[in-house]
Design a protein around this motif. Structure first.
Motif, mmCIF file in Angstrom:
data_model
loop_
_atom_site.group_PDB
_atom_site.id
_atom_site.type_symbol
_atom_site.label_atom_id
_atom_site.label_comp_id
_atom_site.label_asym_id
_atom_site.label_seq_id
_atom_site.Cartn_x
_atom_site.Cartn_y
_atom_site.Cartn_z
ATOM 1 N N MET A 1 0.850 -1.171 0.000
ATOM 2 C CA MET A 1 0.000 0.000 0.000
ATOM 3 C C MET A 1 0.900 1.240 0.000
ATOM 4 S SD MET A 1 -2.798 1.387 2.797
ATOM 5 C CE MET A 1 -3.728 -0.100 2.754
ATOM 6 N N ILE A 2 0.563 2.183 -0.836
ATOM 7 C CA ILE A 2 1.332 3.423 -0.887
ATOM 8 C C ILE A 2 0.839 4.380 0.193
ATOM 9 C CG2 ILE A 2 -0.173 4.468 -2.633
ATOM 10 C CD1 ILE A 2 2.503 5.753 -3.744
ATOM 11 N N VAL A 3 1.765 5.165 0.700
ATOM 12 C CA VAL A 3 1.462 6.191 1.690
ATOM 13 C C VAL A 3 1.618 7.548 1.016
ATOM 14 C CG1 VAL A 3 2.139 7.209 3.901
ATOM 15 C CG2 VAL A 3 2.327 4.735 3.562
ATOM 16 N N PHE A 4 0.586 8.373 1.104
ATOM 17 C CA PHE A 4 0.652 9.743 0.602
ATOM 18 C C PHE A 4 0.733 10.678 1.795
ATOM 19 C CE2 PHE A 4 -1.799 7.748 -2.934
ATOM 20 C CZ PHE A 4 -0.867 7.953 -3.943
ATOM 21 N N MET A 75 -5.845 8.706 -7.073
ATOM 22 C CA MET A 75 -6.132 7.285 -6.889
ATOM 23 C C MET A 75 -7.054 6.769 -7.986
ATOM 24 S SD MET A 75 -6.546 7.036 -2.754
ATOM 25 C CE MET A 75 -6.872 5.251 -2.788
ATOM 26 N N VAL A 76 -8.059 7.550 -8.328
ATOM 27 C CA VAL A 76 -8.989 7.147 -9.391
ATOM 28 C C VAL A 76 -8.268 7.123 -10.734
ATOM 29 C CG1 VAL A 76 -11.039 7.868 -10.692
ATOM 30 C CG2 VAL A 76 -11.068 7.922 -8.184
ATOM 31 N N ASN A 77 -7.542 8.198 -11.047
ATOM 32 C CA ASN A 77 -6.859 8.303 -12.343
ATOM 33 C C ASN A 77 -5.785 7.243 -12.541
ATOM 34 O OD1 ASN A 77 -8.439 10.524 -12.964
ATOM 35 N ND2 ASN A 77 -6.890 12.000 -12.344
ATOM 36 N N GLU A 78 -5.125 6.830 -11.453
ATOM 37 C CA GLU A 78 -4.039 5.862 -11.558
ATOM 38 C C GLU A 78 -4.455 4.468 -11.095
ATOM 39 O OE1 GLU A 78 -0.440 7.425 -9.793
ATOM 40 O OE2 GLU A 78 -0.810 9.403 -10.679
ATOM 41 N N ASN A 79 -5.755 4.289 -10.866
ATOM 42 C CA ASN A 79 -6.313 3.004 -10.458
ATOM 43 C C ASN A 79 -5.609 2.448 -9.208
ATOM 44 O OD1 ASN A 79 -8.240 0.980 -10.735
ATOM 45 N ND2 ASN A 79 -6.847 -0.319 -11.901
ATOM 46 N N ILE A 80 -5.432 3.308 -8.217
ATOM 47 C CA ILE A 80 -4.825 2.908 -6.943
ATOM 48 C C ILE A 80 -5.959 2.474 -6.028
ATOM 49 C CG2 ILE A 80 -3.499 3.699 -4.939
ATOM 50 C CD1 ILE A 80 -2.221 5.801 -6.859
ATOM 51 N N GLU A 81 -5.976 1.196 -5.677
ATOM 52 C CA GLU A 81 -7.094 0.656 -4.895
ATOM 53 C C GLU A 81 -7.038 1.038 -3.426
ATOM 54 O OE1 GLU A 81 -7.508 -3.522 -5.491
ATOM 55 O OE2 GLU A 81 -8.192 -3.282 -7.546
ATOM 56 N N GLN A 82 -5.856 1.114 -2.864
ATOM 57 C CA GLN A 82 -5.712 1.424 -1.449
ATOM 58 C C GLN A 82 -4.560 2.392 -1.253
ATOM 59 O OE1 GLN A 82 -5.053 -2.472 0.272
ATOM 60 N NE2 GLN A 82 -7.125 -2.485 1.086
ATOM 61 N N ALA A 83 -4.755 3.304 -0.312
ATOM 62 C CA ALA A 83 -3.680 4.231 0.038
ATOM 63 C C ALA A 83 -3.840 4.621 1.498
ATOM 64 C CB ALA A 83 -3.731 5.472 -0.842
ATOM 65 N N PHE A 84 -2.746 5.006 2.074
ATOM 66 C CA PHE A 84 -2.714 5.495 3.448
ATOM 67 C C PHE A 84 -2.345 6.964 3.346
ATOM 68 C CE2 PHE A 84 -0.598 5.548 7.748
ATOM 69 C CZ PHE A 84 -1.728 5.225 8.481
ATOM 70 N N VAL A 85 -3.226 7.844 3.781
ATOM 71 C CA VAL A 85 -3.030 9.280 3.630
ATOM 72 C C VAL A 85 -2.681 9.884 4.988
ATOM 73 C CG1 VAL A 85 -4.067 11.465 2.890
ATOM 74 C CG2 VAL A 85 -4.690 9.328 1.721
ATOM 75 N N LEU A 109 -12.700 -4.347 0.084
ATOM 76 C CA LEU A 109 -12.756 -3.625 -1.190
ATOM 77 C C LEU A 109 -14.057 -3.854 -1.961
ATOM 78 C CD1 LEU A 109 -9.117 -3.921 -2.576
ATOM 79 C CD2 LEU A 109 -10.198 -1.967 -1.498
ATOM 80 N N THR A 110 -15.138 -4.145 -1.255
ATOM 81 C CA THR A 110 -16.422 -4.290 -1.938
ATOM 82 C C THR A 110 -17.031 -2.932 -2.232
ATOM 83 O OG1 THR A 110 -17.546 -4.495 0.197
ATOM 84 C CG2 THR A 110 -16.910 -6.543 -0.922
ATOM 85 N N LYS A 111 -16.580 -1.949 -1.505
ATOM 86 C CA LYS A 111 -17.000 -0.571 -1.741
ATOM 87 C C LYS A 111 -15.898 0.329 -1.191
ATOM 88 C CE LYS A 111 -19.822 -0.516 2.477
ATOM 89 N NZ LYS A 111 -18.983 0.055 3.423
ATOM 90 N N PRO A 112 -15.850 1.572 -1.642
ATOM 91 C CA PRO A 112 -14.809 2.463 -1.118
ATOM 92 C C PRO A 112 -14.952 2.648 0.393
ATOM 93 C CG PRO A 112 -15.847 3.402 -3.061
ATOM 94 C CD PRO A 112 -16.657 2.202 -2.676
ATOM 95 N N ASN A 113 -13.842 2.636 1.076
ATOM 96 C CA ASN A 113 -13.825 2.813 2.525
ATOM 97 C C ASN A 113 -12.771 3.832 2.906
ATOM 98 O OD1 ASN A 113 -15.693 0.678 3.424
ATOM 99 N ND2 ASN A 113 -14.182 -0.683 2.492
ATOM 100 N N ILE A 114 -13.064 4.556 3.961
ATOM 101 C CA ILE A 114 -12.095 5.467 4.548
ATOM 102 C C ILE A 114 -12.022 5.132 6.023
ATOM 103 C CG2 ILE A 114 -11.574 7.863 5.157
ATOM 104 C CD1 ILE A 114 -12.937 8.713 2.563
ATOM 105 N N TYR A 115 -10.799 4.929 6.511
ATOM 106 C CA TYR A 115 -10.575 4.657 7.922
ATOM 107 C C TYR A 115 -9.847 5.862 8.498
ATOM 108 C CZ TYR A 115 -11.580 -0.112 6.481
ATOM 109 O OH TYR A 115 -12.177 -1.228 5.957
ATOM 110 N N LEU A 116 -10.406 6.455 9.510
ATOM 111 C CA LEU A 116 -9.782 7.599 10.152
ATOM 112 C C LEU A 116 -9.069 7.114 11.404
ATOM 113 C CD1 LEU A 116 -9.318 10.642 10.407
ATOM 114 C CD2 LEU A 116 -11.494 10.783 11.637
ATOM 115 N N LEU A 117 -7.778 7.278 11.404
ATOM 116 C CA LEU A 117 -6.969 6.896 12.559
ATOM 117 C C LEU A 117 -6.497 8.179 13.226
ATOM 118 C CD1 LEU A 117 -4.733 4.211 10.816
ATOM 119 C CD2 LEU A 117 -6.933 3.886 11.946
#
Length: 131
Positions: A1-4, A75-85, A109-117
């Motif tokens: 997973m990439i970190v931004f 993420m949408v343009n580069e088809n990145i499925e998961q990222a840590f922001v 990954l059945t739907k977009p998810n955002i996890y707030l840590l």
């Protein structure tokens, strides 16, 4: 997973601090130039935020939101499925790679998810996150 990591160009000290933390890991990361809301004119803000200035958001908060949106578009343009922001003032726990691994295991990954840590208390910021 990439970190931004969202980072204002002029915040080089924060960038170096984040880089030092991430270099201790095996994580792949990329800095994203933040939108500085203070640089946006009132005309631009009114085009971006439908009820500006009544929205009760500061220029900094709007710039931050635009920075996050830029990552989502990337993420949408580069088809990145998961990222840590991350924002550039984050303090990473010593087991950040384990935390990310656990999130990846529960995220189907059945739907977009955002996890707030977040950490609301400096006492727990470097404590181990339990299973």
């Amino acid at each position: 997973m990439i970190v931004f990591i969202i980072n204002l160009k002029e915040s080089s000290e924060r960038r170096l601090k984040m880089q030092a933390q991430l270099d201790k890991t095996e994580l792949k990361y990329e800095f994203i130039n933040a939108v500085n809301g203070k640089d946006l004119s009132n005309t631009e803000l009114k085009e971006i935020v439908y009820d500006y200035p009544n929205c009760m958001l500061s220029k900094g908060e709007i710039g931050c939101a635009l920075s996050h949106l830029a990552i989502y578009k990337k993420m949408v343009n580069e088809n990145i499925e998961q990222a840590f922001v991350l924002e550039d003032d984050a303090t990473l726990p010593y087991n950040i790679e384990d935390v990310i691994s656990k999130i990846q295991k529960i995220d189907k990954l059945t739907k977009p998810n955002i996890y707030l840590l977040s950490c609301v208390d400096s006492y727990i910021k470097n404590q181990k996150i339990d299973d």
